[in-house]
Design an enzyme around this catalytic site. Structure first.
Site, PDB file in Angstrom:
ATOM      1  N   ASP A 147      23.265  48.695  23.183  1.00 21.81           N
ATOM      2  CA  ASP A 147      23.843  48.941  24.500  1.00 21.81           C
ATOM      3  C   ASP A 147      25.201  49.618  24.310  1.00 21.81           C
ATOM      4  O   ASP A 147      25.843  49.445  23.270  1.00 21.81           O
ATOM      5  CB  ASP A 147      23.997  47.613  25.241  1.00 21.81           C
ATOM      6  CG  ASP A 147      24.711  47.784  26.566  1.00 21.81           C
ATOM      7  OD1 ASP A 147      24.244  48.576  27.388  1.00 21.81           O
ATOM      8  OD2 ASP A 147      25.755  47.125  26.758  1.00 21.81           O
ATOM      9  N   ASP A 185      25.627  42.912  25.671  1.00 21.92           N
ATOM     10  CA  ASP A 185      26.595  41.893  26.092  1.00 21.92           C
ATOM     11  C   ASP A 185      26.558  41.607  27.574  1.00 21.92           C
ATOM     12  O   ASP A 185      27.132  40.632  28.032  1.00 21.92           O
ATOM     13  CB  ASP A 185      28.013  42.330  25.713  1.00 21.92           C
ATOM     14  CG  ASP A 185      28.543  43.411  26.640  1.00 21.92           C
ATOM     15  OD1 ASP A 185      27.779  44.329  26.973  1.00 21.92           O
ATOM     16  OD2 ASP A 185      29.719  43.327  27.033  1.00 21.92           O
ATOM     17  N   ASP A 233      21.496  43.050  30.186  1.00 27.46           N
ATOM     18  CA  ASP A 233      20.865  43.127  28.872  1.00 27.46           C
ATOM     19  C   ASP A 233      19.996  41.909  28.566  1.00 27.46           C
ATOM     20  O   ASP A 233      19.227  41.929  27.601  1.00 27.46           O
ATOM     21  CB  ASP A 233      21.935  43.235  27.770  1.00 27.46           C
ATOM     22  CG  ASP A 233      22.815  44.465  27.930  1.00 27.46           C
ATOM     23  OD1 ASP A 233      22.275  45.503  28.339  1.00 27.46           O
ATOM     24  OD2 ASP A 233      24.018  44.373  27.654  1.00 27.46           O
TER      25      ASP A 233
END
Length: 706
Positions: free
Chosen positions: A381, A585, A589
């Protein structure tokens, strides 16, 4: 913003879905809590009784008849029998019931191995306790093996408790997700605001939201404007301007301003409820990694039992001595006892988990530690994972011919931006503060914030505007001198905040979410480990590609909505690019972290992302990702070595225990010697596992750091 319904069966739609989700998660958590409580109780009893059994057997293990501090009655086999029996048949009853169930299915598993090893050791000891003359009449010692049975059961119970604690993370993640939603909503009924439970909110209702409140459900703004913090759902650090016609998401936080929105989605149709369902589906559908020891047990247990029976039959036919034949049978079963096999995997796992904790890596389960070393693809990410997750000024440019001197201009901008609650304003103030003198900033009059555009106000005799170049164009200001700077900054994935004084543009700020210092080095380390690294982001494609280029990544997947991140992971798995890991995080996600074969969450991220992950990087540093993979590979190599040690002595000793050398040398491998061989294999396994304590992750190259 909306999320497509997850494929497959989902919970019922409508206002009653939240209570159903809450009840389901609560029941799951209660069931796991009951299981953990029972395991803790049984492990506690087993540990105390096993300690007493080991103390009682000290004279026997030391080759002495007695010890001064231990009374004779305490070291008696009868005392050991009384202490060991509840360990086996109450604390370890699940292993015997599991072995019986496997027997009915005509199969064998670890339960079979544990039950066979401990059961035979107990039965042999029982015979030696009740009728020792059967052995002494043949000139053989009446040895007992109660401590062996008790130690095996206690160690395996400890492993079961650790496994149960890991499974509890599933319901914990869902519970934290559900807690994001406020319990009530302020709904307009007949033009009068009323506080009602969220479950009673219906599509079409008008809901009022005040500053600092969370939105109860999804909808569309009909009146008012504000900045809404969606980071708990999107992971993005910058609040989004909301005005009439804009979509708002339940569980997001209203930063400033008040507005009214019309409810468009409730129950299982809301973004939050669908993310909850995605996490539930991904976690429940994940296949458990099959341990190498379990594969071996399938053939090892039947083979050992068959050899033991064959040894009994052959020696009974040859010698006609049932006691001698029984000793050969017992020796085979004891030397094949699964003590070392039971230690081979959990000992390495425990040592490796401890080393992981020392290096800021928390492994949620043994499966995560096992799988991480075999990863092929790793998805990263962007915001909060590769980047700091906090906007910062990266560029400041002044245009020629400004009306204000630099110190005066900076002080005026800082005074104006301090009135704003926007994170970009906070970034500008953080940048300007060190450059300004300590005295208070000048007063600002007529401050006004326009959502999605910028801010304005008067400082002394000058009117200041700070905002987007597009807003300046709408106001009729000449933005031509600014265009080259805007093009350069936007090409570098920066947001642009321009400054105008009395209708003339004088400066501009470039604001971006900078990469973490170790991002480039960590990506380089991952590629050296042989992994394919993919950047996944909800940002615009140009922004994501700029970050990918800075990291040397060719594969970038951008403009991905929260619910689609898990679908990207599924697609990579379906194309045979797995095992796939996800590093993130944000709350958005969480489904992808759960769907991945291994989910790694930044310790600085949201609690839900951490709870849904398999590995948590406590420090939030990307250096932990290659370190986790390295540790996994070392641990799995150590486990394979342990399995060799666990079987080497046993397999080598089985032919001797079966009497292969007896006709030639008269050497009988007694159950006592078989137990010593078994113990030596256990010592080898533990010693080898302790070598993992010397593990040190490979440092990231300094040259690659940013």
């Amino acid at each position: 913003m909306s999320v497509p319904s997850p494929a497959g069966p989902a919970c019922c739609h409508g206002a009653g879905s939240e209570p159903a989700l809450v009840a389901s998660a609560a029941e799951m958590e209660r069931e796991l809590a009951r299981e953990r409580t029972l395991l803790r109780r049984r492990l506690s009893v087993a540990a105390v009784l096993t300690l007493l059994v080991m103390l009682s057997s000290l004279p026997h293990m030391l080759g002495r008849h007695s010890l001064p501090l231990l009374p004779p009655w305490f070291t008696s086999p009868w005392t050991q029998l009384l202490l060991t029996t509840p360990v086996l048949f109450w604390c370890g009853q699940e292993f015997f019931s599991g072995a019986a169930s496997a027997f009915r299915r005509h199969s064998a598993d670890m339960n079979t191995l544990v039950a066979a090893g401990t059961g035979i050791a107990w039965l042999t000891s029982l015979v030696a306790t009740l009728a020792p003359q059967l052995l002494t009449a043949e000139g053989l010692p009446a040895d007992v093996y109660y401590e062996t049975a008790a130690v095996i059961l206690t160690l395996v119970l400890l492993g079961r408790l650790l496994e149960a604690r890991a499974r509890g993370q599933t319901s914990e993640a869902i519970r934290r997700l559900l807690q994001l939603q406020p319990p009530t909503a302020r709904v307009l009924r007949g033009g009068v605001p009323q506080e009602i439970p969220v479950a009673l909110v219906a599509v079409g209702d008008l809901v009022q939201v005040r500053p600092g409140e969370k939105l109860p459900v999804d909808g569309v703004v009909v009146e008012g404007s504000s900045w809404v913090e969606e980071s708990m759902l999107s992971g993005e650090p910058t609040p989004v301007a909301k005005g009439p016609g804009d979509t708002v998401i339940g569980a997001s936080l209203n930063r400033s301003g008040s507005f009214t929105f019309r409810v468009s989605q409730v129950g299982a149709d809301t973004v939050l409820a669908q993310i909850v369902e995605l996490v539930r589906q991904a976690q429940s559908s994940r296949t458990r990694v099959q341990r190498l020891a379990d594969q071996v047990v399938g053939w090892f247990v039947p083979a050992v039992i068959a050899l033991a029976i064959a040894a009994f039959v052959v020696w009974f036919l040859v010698s006609g001595n049932a006691v001698l034949a029984m000793l050969f049978l017992v020796s085979v079963l004891v030397i094949a006892c699964p003590c070392a096999l039971g230690l081979a995997t959990p000992t390495s796992i425990m040592v490796a988990s401890g080393k992981g904790a020392e290096n800021g890596l928390i492994f949620r389960s043994a499966e995560a530690l096992e799988t991480a070393g075999g990863l092929r693809t790793l998805v990263l990410d962007k915001t909060g994972t590769l980047t700091r997750g906090q906007p910062a000024v990266t560029d400041f440019e002044r245009l020629p011919g400004g009306r204000l001197a630099a110190p005066e201009l900076l002080a005026a901008v800082a005074a104006l931006e301090e009135r704003s609650e926007h994170p970009l304003a906070e970034a500008i103030v953080r940048y300007l503060r060190p450059q300004l003198p300590e005295p208070p900033l000048a007063a600002v009059e007529g401050f006004e914030a326009l959502a999605g555009r910028g801010i304005r106000g008067r400082s002394g005799s000058h009117e200041l505007l700070v905002g987007s170049p597009r807003w300046f164009s709408e106001l009729g200001l000449d933005v031509t001198p600014l265009e080259p700077l805007v093009a350069r900054l936007e090409a570098a994935a920066c947001s642009v905040a321009a400054v105008a004084v009395d209708g003339r543009i004088e400066a501009c700020f470039g604001i971006a979410d900078p990469l973490k210092p170790d991002a480039a080095a960590a990506v380089a380390a991952l590629r050296r480990l042989g992994l394919q690294v993919v950047l996944l982001s909800g940002d615009a494609r140009r922004t994501a590609e700029v970050v990918g280029a800075q990291l040397g990544l060719d594969r970038v997947i951008a403009e991905v909505r929260p619910a689609d991140k898990a679908a990207v992971i599924r697609d990579l798995q379906a194309r045979g690019e797995g095992p796939v890991a996800m590093v993130g995080d944000g709350l958005n996600d969480a489904p992808a972290l759960a769907q991945a074969d291994v989910g790694l969450a930044m310790g600085t991220g949201t609690d839900v992302a951490i709870a849904a992950s398999d590995i948590t990087l406590i420090s939030g540093q990307l250096a932990g990702v290659p370190a986790a993979i390295e540790l996994s590979r070392h641990a799995m190599a150590n486990i394979r070595q342990n399995l060799v040690f666990a079987f080497a002595y046993n397999v080598a000793g089985i032919p001797i225990a079966a009497g292969l050398l007896f006709p030639l040398t008269g050497w009988l491998l007694s159950p006592m010697l078989a137990g010593a061989a078994m113990a030596f294999s256990s010592v080898s396994v533990v010693s080898n596992a302790l070598r993992l304590r010397r593990f040190r992750p490979t440092p990231l190259p300094t040259a690659a750091r940013r």
